[in-house]
Design a protein around this motif. Structure first.
Motif, PDB file in Angstrom:
ATOM      1  N   VAL A   1     -45.913  35.753 -35.679  1.00 36.66           N
ATOM      2  CA  VAL A   1     -44.680  35.511 -36.435  1.00 36.66           C
ATOM      3  C   VAL A   1     -43.849  34.462 -35.706  1.00 36.66           C
ATOM      4  O   VAL A   1     -43.556  34.591 -34.507  1.00 36.66           O
ATOM      5  N   ILE A   2     -43.469  33.417 -36.430  1.00 39.46           N
ATOM      6  CA  ILE A   2     -42.777  32.270 -35.839  1.00 39.46           C
ATOM      7  C   ILE A   2     -41.285  32.565 -35.687  1.00 39.46           C
ATOM      8  O   ILE A   2     -40.643  33.031 -36.637  1.00 39.46           O
ATOM      9  N   PRO A   3     -40.719  32.292 -34.513  1.00 43.94           N
ATOM     10  CA  PRO A   3     -39.275  32.509 -34.329  1.00 43.94           C
ATOM     11  C   PRO A   3     -38.450  31.435 -35.017  1.00 43.94           C
ATOM     12  O   PRO A   3     -38.908  30.308 -35.223  1.00 43.94           O
ATOM     13  N   GLY A   4     -37.224  31.790 -35.384  1.00 44.15           N
ATOM     14  CA  GLY A   4     -36.296  30.827 -35.946  1.00 44.15           C
ATOM     15  C   GLY A   4     -35.561  30.075 -34.855  1.00 44.15           C
ATOM     16  O   GLY A   4     -35.892  30.168 -33.664  1.00 44.15           O
ATOM     17  N   LEU A   5     -34.544  29.330 -35.258  1.00 47.95           N
ATOM     18  CA  LEU A   5     -33.715  28.569 -34.333  1.00 47.95           C
ATOM     19  C   LEU A   5     -32.283  29.087 -34.386  1.00 47.95           C
ATOM     20  O   LEU A   5     -31.814  29.547 -35.428  1.00 47.95           O
ATOM     21  N   LYS A   6     -31.587  28.982 -33.260  1.00 48.75           N
ATOM     22  CA  LYS A   6     -30.179  29.368 -33.204  1.00 48.75           C
ATOM     23  C   LYS A   6     -29.368  28.266 -32.540  1.00 48.75           C
ATOM     24  O   LYS A   6     -29.886  27.482 -31.741  1.00 48.75           O
ATOM     25  N   GLN A   7     -28.098  28.228 -32.899  1.00 50.60           N
ATOM     26  CA  GLN A   7     -27.161  27.275 -32.327  1.00 50.60           C
ATOM     27  C   GLN A   7     -25.976  28.068 -31.812  1.00 50.60           C
ATOM     28  O   GLN A   7     -25.299  28.757 -32.587  1.00 50.60           O
ATOM     29  N   LEU A   8     -25.727  27.992 -30.508  1.00 54.99           N
ATOM     30  CA  LEU A   8     -24.701  28.833 -29.897  1.00 54.99           C
ATOM     31  C   LEU A   8     -23.302  28.262 -30.095  1.00 54.99           C
ATOM     32  O   LEU A   8     -22.360  29.004 -30.376  1.00 54.99           O
ATOM     33  N   GLU A   9     -23.154  26.950 -29.923  1.00 51.99           N
ATOM     34  CA  GLU A   9     -21.879  26.304 -30.197  1.00 51.99           C
ATOM     35  C   GLU A   9     -21.855  25.943 -31.677  1.00 51.99           C
ATOM     36  O   GLU A   9     -22.826  25.408 -32.198  1.00 51.99           O
ATOM     37  N   ASN A  10     -20.752  26.251 -32.386  1.00 48.11           N
ATOM     38  CA  ASN A  10     -20.747  26.209 -33.849  1.00 48.11           C
ATOM     39  C   ASN A  10     -21.880  27.107 -34.347  1.00 48.11           C
ATOM     40  O   ASN A  10     -22.888  26.635 -34.879  1.00 48.11           O
ATOM     41  N   PRO A  11     -21.739  28.432 -34.157  1.00 47.44           N
ATOM     42  CA  PRO A  11     -22.835  29.386 -34.343  1.00 47.44           C
ATOM     43  C   PRO A  11     -23.558  29.224 -35.680  1.00 47.44           C
ATOM     44  O   PRO A  11     -22.936  29.113 -36.740  1.00 47.44           O
ATOM     45  N   ASP A  12     -24.886  29.223 -35.587  1.00 48.20           N
ATOM     46  CA  ASP A  12     -25.705  29.056 -36.779  1.00 48.20           C
ATOM     47  C   ASP A  12     -27.115  29.541 -36.468  1.00 48.20           C
ATOM     48  O   ASP A  12     -27.520  29.594 -35.297  1.00 48.20           O
ATOM     49  N   VAL A  13     -27.857  29.905 -37.514  1.00 49.11           N
ATOM     50  CA  VAL A  13     -29.248  30.350 -37.357  1.00 49.11           C
ATOM     51  C   VAL A  13     -30.072  29.855 -38.534  1.00 49.11           C
ATOM     52  O   VAL A  13     -29.544  29.585 -39.615  1.00 49.11           O
TER      53      VAL A  13
END
Length: 303
Positions: A110-122
């Motif tokens: 199962v492939i992991p997604g991406l996250k963005q810590l500054e200006n939170p997003d997934v």
């Protein structure tokens, strides 16, 4: 389902909240496809394996078949949690979640997604489409827009996702069209001129969008405007507001759209009103190419 007697070298899976899609693969080519309404939102953790086997069983032989899956199957509420990778990063990390299975014929990644810590997003699933596009366009530098329920704008440079931003435009359209007072005004049909006018209205003055939304209903009550024009105006107002918010991503950039062909065409038209030209890439091809890139990663030595 097609190709019911076909054995697969490996199996590609796109598992969303509402639907499950699978392809029997030989090398990088899909030789059969099957779909199911057994999306993540309908399943308990104990039900994922049986839902998958029901769909892909005709493609399985006696040997262990690799399965590569992207999307909400890797969410916390999914089959197995695939922890997000923080950007900036390549769209695919050389690590995959591995759910336990009772059927010895499958080996699931199962492939992991991406996250963005500054200006939170997934994101989950879109990273695989990005990886697929970059596999075919390794020197691409610019912005990928992935229109959908939650549209993503991703800045790409040197093969990495540098940053991204999500807009709930598609979900807002569905809620407003089906649940708000505008449900009495929105019906099938379309009007290109109404769409373009609405796009330019909210791009120039996004703060007026709420008022212009209600004006759709008032205009129909008072002037009996065409229901197709109402739908086009709603879409244009929402996409125009999105483009206003996403302007730092697309202004002066090389833009490629990856998503449903009809929806991507609307985004292309909206961007064109601002003299921003874009290209459209096939979403399914990008997904399959991304899943194939993940498969290739498992064959490479880790560093």
């Amino acid at each position: 389902m097609s190709g019911s007697s076909t054995y697969a070298d490996w199996i590609a899976v796109d598992w969303g909240t509402s639907n499950l899609r699978a392809w029997a693969m030989r090398g990088s080519d899909a030789i059969a496809e099957a779909t199911s309404d057994k999306g993540m939102g309908l399943l308990e953790k104990s039900e994922f394996e049986s839902a998958l086997i029901t769909l892909i069983d005709p493609w399985l032989g006696t040997a262990r078949t690799p399965v590569f899956a992207c999307g909400m199957v890797g969410a916390r509420q999914g089959w197995v949690e695939a922890p997000y990778t923080a950007v900036p990063s390549k769209p695919l990390a050389n690590r995959f979640a591995r759910p336990e299975t009772t059927d010895s014929r499958i080996d699931v990644h199962v492939i992991p997604g991406l996250k963005q810590l500054e200006n939170p997003d997934v994101m989950r699933g879109e990273e695989t489409q990005i990886a697929g596009f970059l596999a075919a366009n390794p020197n691409f530098d610019g912005v990928l827009c992935l229109p959908g329920t939650h549209t993503k704008w991703a800045h790409i440079s040197a093969g990495e996702v540098i940053s991204f931003r999500t807009f709930m435009t598609g979900e807002l359209f569905g809620l407003i069209a089906k649940k708000s007072v505008l449900r009495h005004s929105i019906a099938n049909g379309w009007n290109d001129a109404a769409f373009i006018t609405a796009v330019t209205d909210t791009l120039s003055r996004p703060e007026t969008m709420a008022a212009k939304l209600f004006a759709i209903r008032a205009d129909q009550l008072l002037n009996a405007t065409d229901v197709g024009a109402a739908k086009a105006r709603l879409s244009g107002l929402l996409i125009g507001a999105e483009l206003a918010g996403a302007k730092p991503y697309w202004l002066g950039q090389n833009i490629v759209l990856i998503g449903d062909a009809n929806l991507s065409a609307l985004y292309a038209t909206a961007l064109e009103t601002q003299a921003a030209l874009s290209q459209i890439a096939d979403a399914t091809q990008s997904t399959l190419a991304g899943l194939n890139a993940a498969r290739i990663l498992t064959k490479e030595p880790t560093s």
